[in-house]
Enzyme design. Sequence first.
Site, mmCIF file in Angstrom:
data_model
loop_
_atom_site.group_PDB
_atom_site.id
_atom_site.type_symbol
_atom_site.label_atom_id
_atom_site.label_comp_id
_atom_site.label_asym_id
_atom_site.label_seq_id
_atom_site.Cartn_x
_atom_site.Cartn_y
_atom_site.Cartn_z
ATOM 1 N N TYR A 155 20.983 42.409 71.551
ATOM 2 C CA TYR A 155 21.048 41.471 70.466
ATOM 3 C C TYR A 155 21.204 42.906 68.961
ATOM 4 C CZ TYR A 155 17.001 41.398 66.920
ATOM 5 O OH TYR A 155 16.633 41.932 65.352
ATOM 6 N N LYS B 33 23.160 43.931 64.858
ATOM 7 C CA LYS B 33 22.441 43.888 64.040
ATOM 8 C C LYS B 33 23.029 45.108 63.395
ATOM 9 C CE LYS B 33 19.721 41.913 62.459
ATOM 10 N NZ LYS B 33 19.069 40.746 61.633
ATOM 11 N N ASP C 45 14.734 47.682 63.108
ATOM 12 C CA ASP C 45 13.952 49.192 63.064
ATOM 13 C C ASP C 45 14.873 49.038 64.465
ATOM 14 O OD1 ASP C 45 12.455 47.499 64.839
ATOM 15 O OD2 ASP C 45 10.591 48.609 64.330
ATOM 16 N N GLU C 46 15.550 48.142 65.102
ATOM 17 C CA GLU C 46 15.807 48.753 66.188
ATOM 18 C C GLU C 46 17.193 49.005 67.179
ATOM 19 O OE1 GLU C 46 15.680 45.211 69.385
ATOM 20 O OE2 GLU C 46 13.551 44.774 68.768
#
Length: 339
Positions: free
Chosen positions: A153, A157, A126-127
């Site tokens: 990060y 992703k 979800d980030e």
Amino acid sequence: MTIIVTGGAGFIGANFIFYMLREHPEDRIVCVDKLTYAGNLSTLKEVMGKPNFRFVKLDICDREGVYRLFEEEKPDVVVNFAAESHVDRSIEDPSVFLQTNIIGTGVLMDACRKYGIERYHQVSTDEVYGDLPLDRPDLFFTEETPLHTSSPYSSSKAGADLLVMAYHRTFGLPVTISRCSNNYGPYQFPEKLIPLMIANCLNDRPLPVYGRGLNVRDWLYVEDHCKATDLIIRRGRVGEVYNIGGHNEMRNIDIVRLICRALGKPERLITYVTDRKGHDMRYAIDPAKIHAELGWLPETRFAEGIQRTIDWYLTHRDWWEEIVSGEYQHYYERMYGDR
Ligand code: NAD
Ligand code: DAU
């Protein structure tokens, strides 16, 4: 089916392997893991001897090694959990995040194209949606929320997600992507909030809360994530993204207080420390799509899941104490050094 599970010596990958071997004993699982600092082979020791399980120590960025494995195993499905997963480490050194999370994903998908595959599933987060404001509890991440990342990060992703969708559109690769909220449960590396606080509490060490501890995360018990992933690879629509989360938002400080209470430790262990750079305020998933299409709902309530998790860390001190001491990194050599 033969299913390659990458990153299976890590937290969620290992729980997924246990889930799959239990629920689908007819399938063969091939775990691919580089055994970075976050991979712990001893986690997989109960399944090592199973005839339908194979462990392969391999970097997903190693193209020749990955192609060789595809030739040998002819997988039907690949589920890619392998990643550098810790936000704080990505702030210290982004480069390995770009390498594993983006380049590694590209190598796996090239192998899928070359050898053919029924499904490539990318485990995202979800980030990739960035964060939500604390004063808008009515807002949630849907699959249509634009990608808007904060850390190296989450950017790595999101980069991987874009690449996965490009391989679907350009090459027709049968892909799915899932974006899950924060997981907790057994075998989570004690650098992440919940296991770190449990381990520090048990050692009477300070509990380092970033900023004022008001950031909100949407916590999901790891087995619920595993079940959702299984449903997506079997029944999810190709080319689709599925958000996974259980409407279980909590402030960090409340989690830490709860752990103190559960372990009978004083709140004076709580120490407020300098905030994480670029710290996301709030994550909150709208899981309506996976519920409507696949009937998925979380099954473990937080009160039950956190107690189960705390009990697990209490009864598996060897597992995390070896990590804290660094001893676990010799496990592979002990197991395989002379073979
Ligand atoms: P983890 O850090 O516990 O495990 C990652 C595993 O990947 C380790 O076993 C590591 O050795 C392996 N690995 C790393 N680089 C590799 C490489 N180059 N080649 C092969 N193996 C490699 O991570 P986790 O928390 O289990 O997360 C798994 C996946 O789920 C990640 O993709 C992460 O982005 C995603 N995710 C995690 C959460 C969470 O709350 N932990 C939530 C949503 C999504
Ligand atoms: O939302 C999914 C993501 O959840 C995954 O994609 C990541 O791989 C996973 O690591 C996790 O990211 P977070 O940054 O949310 O998790 P972490 O456990 O590192 O931190 C949770 C919250 O707790 C965050 O607001 C930072 C805070 N924190 C964390 C640590 C380690 C502290 O206050 N103190 C700490 O010592």
